[in-house]
Design a protein around this motif. Structure first.
Motif, PDB file in Angstrom:
ATOM      1  N   ALA A  49     -10.800   4.376   2.826  1.00 65.38           N
ATOM      2  CA  ALA A  49      -9.759   3.789   3.679  1.00 65.38           C
ATOM      3  C   ALA A  49      -8.669   3.109   2.852  1.00 65.38           C
ATOM      4  O   ALA A  49      -7.484   3.215   3.178  1.00 65.38           O
ATOM      5  CB  ALA A  49     -10.388   2.792   4.639  1.00 65.38           C
ATOM      6  N   SER A  50      -9.057   2.445   1.787  1.00 68.01           N
ATOM      7  CA  SER A  50      -8.084   1.718   0.959  1.00 68.01           C
ATOM      8  C   SER A  50      -7.072   2.651   0.321  1.00 68.01           C
ATOM      9  O   SER A  50      -5.878   2.338   0.262  1.00 68.01           O
ATOM     10  CB  SER A  50      -8.808   0.922  -0.127  1.00 68.01           C
ATOM     11  N   ASN A  51      -7.531   3.796  -0.162  1.00 66.93           N
ATOM     12  CA  ASN A  51      -6.602   4.744  -0.779  1.00 66.93           C
ATOM     13  C   ASN A  51      -5.642   5.338   0.242  1.00 66.93           C
ATOM     14  O   ASN A  51      -4.475   5.582  -0.072  1.00 66.93           O
ATOM     15  CB  ASN A  51      -7.369   5.845  -1.514  1.00 66.93           C
ATOM     16  N   ILE A  52      -6.110   5.555   1.455  1.00 63.18           N
ATOM     17  CA  ILE A  52      -5.215   6.053   2.507  1.00 63.18           C
ATOM     18  C   ILE A  52      -4.131   5.019   2.796  1.00 63.18           C
ATOM     19  O   ILE A  52      -2.940   5.339   2.845  1.00 63.18           O
ATOM     20  CB  ILE A  52      -6.003   6.403   3.778  1.00 63.18           C
ATOM     21  N   SER A  53      -4.537   3.772   2.957  1.00 60.94           N
ATOM     22  CA  SER A  53      -3.545   2.729   3.279  1.00 60.94           C
ATOM     23  C   SER A  53      -2.594   2.482   2.112  1.00 60.94           C
ATOM     24  O   SER A  53      -1.381   2.361   2.313  1.00 60.94           O
ATOM     25  CB  SER A  53      -4.234   1.437   3.714  1.00 60.94           C
ATOM     26  N   GLU A  54      -3.126   2.426   0.895  1.00 58.57           N
ATOM     27  CA  GLU A  54      -2.245   2.205  -0.256  1.00 58.57           C
ATOM     28  C   GLU A  54      -1.270   3.363  -0.422  1.00 58.57           C
ATOM     29  O   GLU A  54      -0.081   3.167  -0.674  1.00 58.57           O
ATOM     30  CB  GLU A  54      -3.060   2.017  -1.530  1.00 58.57           C
ATOM     31  N   GLY A  55      -1.757   4.566  -0.273  1.00 58.39           N
ATOM     32  CA  GLY A  55      -0.888   5.737  -0.417  1.00 58.39           C
ATOM     33  C   GLY A  55       0.215   5.786   0.613  1.00 58.39           C
ATOM     34  O   GLY A  55       1.318   6.272   0.336  1.00 58.39           O
ATOM     35  N   SER A  56      -0.057   5.270   1.802  1.00 55.97           N
ATOM     36  CA  SER A  56       0.959   5.311   2.858  1.00 55.97           C
ATOM     37  C   SER A  56       2.180   4.465   2.509  1.00 55.97           C
ATOM     38  O   SER A  56       3.245   4.647   3.097  1.00 55.97           O
ATOM     39  CB  SER A  56       0.360   4.842   4.191  1.00 55.97           C
ATOM     40  N   SER A  57       2.061   3.580   1.541  1.00 55.20           N
ATOM     41  CA  SER A  57       3.194   2.737   1.143  1.00 55.20           C
ATOM     42  C   SER A  57       4.102   3.414   0.115  1.00 55.20           C
ATOM     43  O   SER A  57       5.177   2.901  -0.184  1.00 55.20           O
ATOM     44  CB  SER A  57       2.675   1.420   0.552  1.00 55.20           C
TER      45      SER A  57
END
Length: 119
Positions: A49-57
């Motif tokens: 989940a963290s990589n998805i959220s970080e990547g979205s930025s």
């Protein structure tokens, strides 16, 4: 590129569900796994989940795809850890099959999402 609101992405919500389930079933692991498989599975689930959220930025889909690749890698790593937990009899066959199906679906969704990006 349009930035994505990670909270609205199905892949993020599905990975959050895996986090909740992981924390719930890993508490029943033996005490000697406290800093072993239990911790590894919890951290790995959070990594998805963290990589998805970080990547979205990120400003470009190419950069976002790199983080999604990392999330996908964590999903495969978590699946291996799930197999270990099952083989060590830490979880039931029923739970194993249910979670294996869930992680396989998430892996496919992340892969398709990567393919949909403009890279």
């Amino acid at each position: 590129m349009k930035r994505h609101n990670f909270k609205k992405l199905q892949i993020w919500n599905d990975s959050m569900s895996i986090i909740d389930r992981t924390y719930k079933f890993t508490c029943s692991f033996p005490d000697f796994e406290r800093f072993g498989l239990r911790t590894q599975m919890n951290r790995c689930s959070v990594s998805m989940a963290s990589n998805i959220s970080e990547g979205s930025s990120k400003r470009t889909d190419t950069h976002f795809a790199k983080y999604l690749d990392d999330s996908l890698g964590s999903a495969f790593e978590w699946e291996t850890q799930l197999i270990v937990a099952y083989r060590q009899n830490y979880i039931s066959e029923e739970l194993f099959k249910e979670l294996e199906k869930e992680i396989n679906i998430l892996q496919k969704k992340i892969s398709k999402f990567i393919e949909s990006l403009d890279i």
